[in-house]
Design an enzyme around this catalytic site. Structure first.
Site, PDB file in Angstrom:
ATOM      1  N   HIS A  82       0.840  -0.833   0.214  1.00 11.98           N
ATOM      2  CA  HIS A  82      -0.188   0.039   0.074  1.00 11.98           C
ATOM      3  C   HIS A  82       0.747   1.723   0.315  1.00 11.98           C
ATOM      4  O   HIS A  82       0.670   2.223  -0.663  1.00 11.98           O
ATOM      5  CB  HIS A  82      -0.970   0.017   0.932  1.00 11.98           C
ATOM      6  CG  HIS A  82      -1.432   0.957   1.499  1.00 11.98           C
ATOM      7  ND1 HIS A  82      -3.246   0.900   0.771  1.00 11.98           N
ATOM      8  CD2 HIS A  82      -1.678   2.691   2.345  1.00 11.98           C
ATOM      9  CE1 HIS A  82      -3.482   2.080   1.105  1.00 11.98           C
ATOM     10  NE2 HIS A  82      -2.664   2.873   2.023  1.00 11.98           N
ATOM     11  N   GLU A  83       1.881   1.909   0.551  1.00 20.07           N
ATOM     12  CA  GLU A  83       2.930   2.697   0.873  1.00 20.07           C
ATOM     13  C   GLU A  83       3.987   2.978  -0.285  1.00 20.07           C
ATOM     14  O   GLU A  83       3.745   4.045  -0.938  1.00 20.07           O
ATOM     15  CB  GLU A  83       3.584   2.127   2.487  1.00 20.07           C
ATOM     16  CG  GLU A  83       3.449   1.969   3.205  1.00 20.07           C
ATOM     17  CD  GLU A  83       2.035   3.188   3.892  1.00 20.07           C
ATOM     18  OE1 GLU A  83       2.531   4.882   3.363  1.00 20.07           O
ATOM     19  OE2 GLU A  83       1.217   3.959   4.090  1.00 20.07           O
ATOM     20  N   HIS A  86       1.909   3.918  -2.862  1.00 17.40           N
ATOM     21  CA  HIS A  86       1.337   5.980  -3.010  1.00 17.40           C
ATOM     22  C   HIS A  86       2.480   6.275  -3.376  1.00 17.40           C
ATOM     23  O   HIS A  86       2.103   7.565  -3.956  1.00 17.40           O
ATOM     24  CB  HIS A  86       1.750   6.469  -1.781  1.00 17.40           C
ATOM     25  CG  HIS A  86       0.343   6.020  -0.476  1.00 17.40           C
ATOM     26  ND1 HIS A  86      -1.281   6.683  -1.438  1.00 17.40           N
ATOM     27  CD2 HIS A  86      -0.079   5.856   0.542  1.00 17.40           C
ATOM     28  CE1 HIS A  86      -2.019   6.474  -0.492  1.00 17.40           C
ATOM     29  NE2 HIS A  86      -1.294   5.864   1.139  1.00 17.40           N
ATOM     30  N   GLU A 141      -6.425   6.730  -1.294  1.00 20.14           N
ATOM     31  CA  GLU A 141      -6.473   6.195  -0.897  1.00 20.14           C
ATOM     32  C   GLU A 141      -6.663   4.584  -0.947  1.00 20.14           C
ATOM     33  O   GLU A 141      -5.931   3.171  -1.272  1.00 20.14           O
ATOM     34  CB  GLU A 141      -6.978   5.896   0.839  1.00 20.14           C
ATOM     35  CG  GLU A 141      -6.314   7.139   1.865  1.00 20.14           C
ATOM     36  CD  GLU A 141      -4.601   6.382   2.053  1.00 20.14           C
ATOM     37  OE1 GLU A 141      -4.618   5.600   1.648  1.00 20.14           O
ATOM     38  OE2 GLU A 141      -4.277   7.844   3.285  1.00 20.14           O
TER      39      GLU A 141
END
Length: 197
Positions: A82-83, A86, A141
């Site tokens: 997920h990070e 980003h 997100e």
């Protein structure tokens, strides 16, 4: 700028030594992740009970020990994905760029010398803090969640681990965990992940 900011963050946090159980576990979880999607990654653990992790545009990935305590290996990998999402989707870059263009610290440094290298350690720390605590948009997100699903599949893991992260955080810590304190509600995230799965 990201690299300098990451160095400052490492100085101002308690970095786990390589011999610690946290560092060894993260190294095992991420052993095949030196290069992902064209990004060269470097990992460290911050000894901090907070449920958090972040990635920066230079490939810095930091995972808090509190997150490692709360999640299984595959769930930690889901958060890492997920990070990284980003970063690869330019969310982190855009947040850092915005801070550099509007932040008083950067404007002051630019006015005096025009170079990022002249930023003081406290200015770099402030920039890093803003970057890693950025409030991403609902769309950002949800996109990062979706990126994590593809990331997990590429690693040969169950993509549903991303869904398990949200369920685990909700069950153990309510909606107050750092990783969940974002614009989309947990219901929206869960529904979007289920749809993508």
């Amino acid at each position: 700028t990201a690299q300098l900011s990451a160095q400052q963050m490492d100085k101002s946090n308690h970095v786990a030594p390589r011999t610690s159980r946290y560092s060894k576990r993260l190294a095992r979880i991420t052993k095949s992740l030196h290069h992902v999607d064209g990004l060269e990654l470097n990992f460290k653990v911050y000894l901090n009970k907070e449920l958090n992790a972040f990635a920066m545009p230079d490939g810095t990935v930091r995972v808090y020990s509190g997150l490692l305590d709360a999640l299984s290996d595959e769930q930690v990998l889901a958060v890492v994905g997920h990070e990284i999402g980003h970063v690869k989707l330019k969310h982190s870059y855009n947040q850092m760029k915005k801070e550099m263009l509007t932040g008083a610290a950067f404007q002051a440094a630019s006015a005096t010398s025009g170079t990022v290298g002249s930023l003081s350690s406290s200015q770099l720390g402030a920039l890093a803090y803003k970057a890693i605590n950025a409030k991403f948009s609902k769309t950002d997100e949800l996109q990062a969640d979706k990126y994590s699903l593809a990331f997990l599949r590429e690693q040969g893991k169950q993509a549903s681990a991303m869904l398990d992260v949200i369920y685990t955080f909700q069950k153990k810590h309510g909606d107050g965990a750092s990783f969940l304190s974002s614009h989309p509600s947990n219901t929206q995230r869960i529904n979007a992940i289920k749809k993508a799965l």
